[in-house]
Design a protein around this motif. Structure first.
Motif, short mmCIF file in Angstrom:
data_model
loop_
_atom_site.label_atom_id
_atom_site.label_comp_id
_atom_site.label_asym_id
_atom_site.label_seq_id
_atom_site.Cartn_x
_atom_site.Cartn_y
_atom_site.Cartn_z
N LEU A 1 0.83 -1.20 0.00
CA LEU A 1 0.00 0.00 0.00
C LEU A 1 0.87 1.25 0.00
N LEU A 2 0.53 2.21 -0.87
CA LEU A 2 1.28 3.47 -0.89
C LEU A 2 1.14 4.24 0.41
N SER A 3 0.03 4.01 1.12
CA SER A 3 -0.19 4.70 2.40
C SER A 3 0.60 4.06 3.53
N GLY A 4 1.25 2.91 3.28
CA GLY A 4 2.10 2.27 4.29
C GLY A 4 1.36 1.26 5.14
N GLY A 5 2.14 0.50 5.92
CA GLY A 5 1.58 -0.44 6.88
C GLY A 5 1.32 -1.83 6.36
N LEU A 6 1.37 -2.03 5.05
CA LEU A 6 1.10 -3.36 4.48
C LEU A 6 1.94 -3.54 3.22
N GLY A 7 2.60 -4.68 3.12
CA GLY A 7 3.40 -4.95 1.93
C GLY A 7 4.18 -6.24 2.07
N PHE A 8 4.69 -6.74 0.93
CA PHE A 8 5.39 -8.02 0.91
C PHE A 8 6.54 -7.91 -0.09
N VAL A 9 7.72 -8.41 0.28
CA VAL A 9 8.83 -8.36 -0.67
C VAL A 9 8.60 -9.31 -1.84
N SER A 10 7.93 -10.44 -1.59
CA SER A 10 7.64 -11.37 -2.68
C SER A 10 6.73 -10.71 -3.72
N GLY A 11 5.78 -9.90 -3.24
CA GLY A 11 4.89 -9.19 -4.16
C GLY A 11 5.65 -8.21 -5.04
N SER A 12 6.66 -7.55 -4.46
CA SER A 12 7.45 -6.61 -5.25
C SER A 12 8.22 -7.33 -6.36
N LEU A 13 8.73 -8.53 -6.05
CA LEU A 13 9.42 -9.31 -7.08
C LEU A 13 8.46 -9.70 -8.20
N VAL A 14 7.24 -10.09 -7.82
CA VAL A 14 6.23 -10.42 -8.82
C VAL A 14 5.89 -9.18 -9.65
N GLY A 15 5.80 -8.02 -8.98
CA GLY A 15 5.51 -6.78 -9.70
C GLY A 15 6.57 -6.45 -10.74
#
Length: 330
Positions: A269-283
């Motif tokens: 989330l751009l607003s912060g507080g939620l995220g995953f490094v695996s998701g960034s790799l998929v992105g």
């Protein structure tokens, strides 16, 4: 008077679970569908001659996106990574004439100091990350231009040097930078999910005031994520210089926006507080597959890569907003 029954705590509803799954794995589903369609549509897509260069080109963006993931989870942004990336590459190529150790340490020290200044200004003075890192972007680009005589000088890496072997060597059929990227993401996932620092990153991004009340070191956490982002951008520059055996000065423009897009598409989330490094790799992989499909079509101008990627990013942000509201409703 009969005692009032105590309500049992309830877990997430079915709608909340579905929304969370869509946010966390939506990009992976899109990646699998696009890759399957591309494999059926283009004979050359699923070949090693196509996949390996695509994976290698994704490597440098992925390393930058890893650092950006930590920054965005804290609710911040880092616009300097593109310039820090190219500065790291130039310093590595310049330093390679004095040995591999200088080529590796010099860019990391300089880029780490840039990240430290970012973190101190943002955490200690309350300046907006957008303004601070924008200034850092200009400063890093200016340092790079001064080293290279306004971009007229390109420093080369000796092809026999260990640095060049690091960029062009292969292990089990894949380039060494790809393995380094995989190892970095595995370490990043462990740090984010299993360490106190990772917990503080989520806490600061979720609610900074609440995190401070709970004793989380808010300022220290912010400083660390900006140092980490700059170090990873510098490392990506080193790997790129090792791969190209030169410190190319015209790279890095718009790379920060690609990194932000990959992180957001991956579910952070751009607003912060939620995220995953695996998701960034998929992105990152999703953006590269989109670019590759456009190249495979051939009749489309390469400029459409940015248009499609931007349109995809808008769709993801709309989906994130809708899923966020839906989770509140449930």
């Amino acid at each position: 008077m009969p005692a009032k029954p105590v309500e049992e705590p309830t877990g997430p509803t079915r709608g909340e679970r579905l929304s969370a799954l869509a946010q966390q794995h939506g990009a992976l589903v899109a990646l699998v569908v696009l890759a399957a369609v591309a494999s059926l549509s283009f004979d050359s897509f699923a070949t090693s001659a196509n996949l390996e260069p695509m994976a290698m080109s994704a490597t440098f963006l992925a390393v930058i996106a890893l650092g950006m993931t930590f920054v965005i989870i804290t609710g911040g942004i880092d616009l300097s990574v593109g310039s820090v990336f190219v500065l790291g590459g130039v310093l590595a190529a310049w330093g390679s004439q004095y040995g591999t150790l200088v080529a590796l340490l010099l860019p990391l020290v300089v880029c780490g100091l840039i990240g430290l200044v970012h973190g101190l200004l943002i955490a200690r003075t309350g300046l907006a990350p957008f303004i601070v890192t924008l200034a850092g972007m200009l400063a890093a680009r200016g340092i790079m231009l001064s080293i290279t005589d306004e971009g007229a000088t390109t420093y080369l890496v000796d092809k026999d040097a260990y640095l060049a072997q690091l960029g062009q060597g292969k292990l089990l059929g894949f380039g060494v930078p790809i393995w380094i990227t995989v190892a970095l993401f595995a370490a990043g996932a462990v740090v984010l999910r299993r360490t106190r620092f990772g917990q503080n990153v989520y806490a600061v991004g979720g609610n900074e005031d609440a995190a401070a009340l709970m004793g989380a070191p808010v300022a220290r956490t912010k400083i660390k994520v900006y140092v980490l982002s700059a170090l990873l951008a510098g490392l990506a520059g080193i790997l790129n210089a090792a791969w190209l055996t030169s410190g190319v000065t015209i790279l890095g423009y718009g790379l920060e926006l690609e990194a932000i897009a990959a992180v957001v598409i991956g579910g952070t989330l751009l607003s912060g507080g939620l995220g995953f490094v695996s998701g960034s790799l998929v992105g990152v992989l999703l953006l590269k597959v989109i670019q590759n499909i456009i190249n495979q079509i051939g009749t489309l101008d390469s400029a459409y890569q940015q248009v499609v990627s931007g349109g995809f990013l808008v769709l993801v942000i709309i989906a994130q907003t809708w899923l966020g509201r839906r989770r509140k409703v449930f």
